[in-house]
Each structure stands twice: as structure tokens, then as C-alpha cells.
Design a protein around this motif. Structure first.
Motif, PDB file in Angstrom:
ATOM      1  N   LYS A 106     -36.446  43.809 -36.293  1.00 61.95           N
ATOM      2  CA  LYS A 106     -37.694  43.309 -35.716  1.00 61.95           C
ATOM      3  C   LYS A 106     -38.772  44.380 -35.720  1.00 61.95           C
ATOM      4  O   LYS A 106     -39.827  44.203 -36.333  1.00 61.95           O
ATOM      5  CB  LYS A 106     -37.457  42.785 -34.292  1.00 61.95           C
ATOM      6  N   GLN A 134     -50.516  42.037 -31.054  1.00 59.67           N
ATOM      7  CA  GLN A 134     -50.087  40.637 -31.070  1.00 59.67           C
ATOM      8  C   GLN A 134     -48.616  40.512 -31.453  1.00 59.67           C
ATOM      9  O   GLN A 134     -47.887  39.698 -30.882  1.00 59.67           O
ATOM     10  CB  GLN A 134     -50.959  39.824 -32.019  1.00 59.67           C
ATOM     11  N   SER A 135     -48.169  41.322 -32.386  1.00 62.39           N
ATOM     12  CA  SER A 135     -46.765  41.286 -32.800  1.00 62.39           C
ATOM     13  C   SER A 135     -45.853  41.741 -31.673  1.00 62.39           C
ATOM     14  O   SER A 135     -44.811  41.125 -31.416  1.00 62.39           O
ATOM     15  CB  SER A 135     -46.550  42.177 -34.027  1.00 62.39           C
ATOM     16  N   ASP A 188     -46.459  41.653 -28.502  1.00 67.50           N
ATOM     17  CA  ASP A 188     -46.513  40.671 -27.415  1.00 67.50           C
ATOM     18  C   ASP A 188     -45.499  39.546 -27.616  1.00 67.50           C
ATOM     19  O   ASP A 188     -45.043  38.943 -26.656  1.00 67.50           O
ATOM     20  CB  ASP A 188     -47.935  40.110 -27.297  1.00 67.50           C
ATOM     21  N   LYS A 189     -45.125  39.281 -28.856  1.00 65.79           N
ATOM     22  CA  LYS A 189     -44.181  38.206 -29.172  1.00 65.79           C
ATOM     23  C   LYS A 189     -42.721  38.634 -29.067  1.00 65.79           C
ATOM     24  O   LYS A 189     -41.822  37.816 -29.253  1.00 65.79           O
ATOM     25  CB  LYS A 189     -44.451  37.669 -30.577  1.00 65.79           C
ATOM     26  N   LEU A 190     -42.465  39.919 -28.777  1.00 61.26           N
ATOM     27  CA  LEU A 190     -41.100  40.435 -28.704  1.00 61.26           C
ATOM     28  C   LEU A 190     -40.669  40.556 -27.239  1.00 61.26           C
ATOM     29  O   LEU A 190     -41.071  41.511 -26.551  1.00 61.26           O
ATOM     30  CB  LEU A 190     -41.004  41.800 -29.402  1.00 61.26           C
ATOM     31  N   PRO A 191     -39.856  39.627 -26.746  1.00 61.90           N
ATOM     32  CA  PRO A 191     -39.490  39.661 -25.323  1.00 61.90           C
ATOM     33  C   PRO A 191     -38.650  40.878 -24.933  1.00 61.90           C
ATOM     34  O   PRO A 191     -38.607  41.241 -23.756  1.00 61.90           O
ATOM     35  CB  PRO A 191     -38.710  38.360 -25.121  1.00 61.90           C
ATOM     36  N   ASP A 213     -53.351  43.497 -34.677  1.00 58.36           N
ATOM     37  CA  ASP A 213     -52.182  42.858 -35.270  1.00 58.36           C
ATOM     38  C   ASP A 213     -50.902  43.398 -34.645  1.00 58.36           C
ATOM     39  O   ASP A 213     -49.987  42.645 -34.311  1.00 58.36           O
ATOM     40  CB  ASP A 213     -52.174  43.084 -36.788  1.00 58.36           C
TER      41      ASP A 213
END
Length: 159
Positions: free
Chosen positions: A128, A89-90, A92-95, A86
Motif C-alpha cells: 500500500k 488524499q491517498s 487519508d484513504k488508508l485506515p 495527491d
């Protein structure tokens, strides 16, 4: 992906591609005693085996408005397999997170982050990163000056 043996020609090709990833096979053949077609086949083999993972453009973060770089030590509340997946995946979504490494030591993860300015870093960490359900703590270190920064592997140190 299967592991392949790399000979001295492969290492020479990789070394030159690390200097200039846009070098043509013909240009590489001027420095390596192989034909352009042989070099092309070797590059294709190294791409297919995963030795060469891809090609990217190296941007200067400051020139595009991302002037603050920081490293963050992140500790998690839980460490079971589902929690770790988890978290991955989280992240990975933060550029803003350019790199994330699982670590042994004080922190569970080390992150390299780039943002436009210090208020943006504060907002990123508070709104974030700290909002991820598994994050227990974040300790950030702001980079003042990059002394050495490279993606080039030290191929010359290989036997």
C-alpha cells in the motif's frame, strides 16, 4: 473558524472534559463555580469556534487485535502542490494510518500506523504505502512498548 479568547473557566472546562468527555454539565458545575447552563453555553461556543473538535472513544488497540504500532518516515519524489495534495488524499484513504504529519528534516512525512501483526505491517508498507506513486522511500520504526500516549493537551502550562 474564528479564534476565541479562553478564560480560566473555559480552561477548567476543557481540562475536565479531557479527563472525562462524557461528563454532564451538572457534573462539571460541581467542580467549576458556574451553572450547568453557563457551562453548556461555553461548551457550545468552544465547539462552534473549533476549540473542541469533537468527541471520541479511546480504544485499546491490542484489545481489538491491533497489536503492532509503527512510525514511518516517508520521503516523496516530488514536492509540488498537486503532488502533496495527491499524497494527502491517498493517505487519508488508508485506515491503518492513524496520524500523518508533514515534517521538516530527514523525512517529508511522519506516519503513525497500527496493524494486527508484523506480517500485516510488511504487507501494508510494501503493498500500500510503497505503491503510492509519489513515495520515494519509507523507513519504519516498530514500537516495542508505549511509555506515554495521550491526547490531553497541557492546559495547565498556559498563562
Amino acid at each position: 473558524m474564528r479564534k476565541i479568547e479562553l478564560d480560566r473557566f473555559d480552561l477548567q472546562i476543557l481540562h475536565l472534559l479531557q479527563q472525562d468527555a462524557r461528563a454532564t454539565h451538572q457534573k462539571l458545575a460541581q467542580a467549576i463555580p458556574l451553572s450547568a447552563s453557563q457551562i453548556g453555553r461555553r461548551i457550545q461556543r468552544m465547539e462552534q469556534s473549533g476549540v473542541i473538535q469533537g468527541y471520541q472513544v479511546a480504544l485499546n488497540p491490542e484489545h481489538v487485535g491491533l497489536s503492532v504500532m509503527a512510525f514511518a518516515n516517508v520521503s516523496l519524489e516530488r514536492h509540488n502542490e498537486a503532488a502533496l495534495q495527491d499524497f494527502a488524499q491517498s493517505i487519508d484513504k488508508l485506515p491503518e494510518v492513524l496520524e500523518c504529519y508533514a515534517a521538516a528534516g530527514e523525512a517529508d512525512y511522519l506516519l503513525r500506523i497500527v496493524v494486527p501483526d508484523l506480517p500485516s505491517l510488511s504487507a501494508f508498507v510494501m503493498n500500500k504505502l510503497m505503491q503510492l506513486s509519489l513515495v520515494r522511500s519509507v523507513k519504519s520504526t516498530i514500537v516495542l512498548n508505549a511509555i506515554k500516549q495521550t491526547m490531553k493537551l497541557p492546559l495547565s502550562s498556559l498563562p
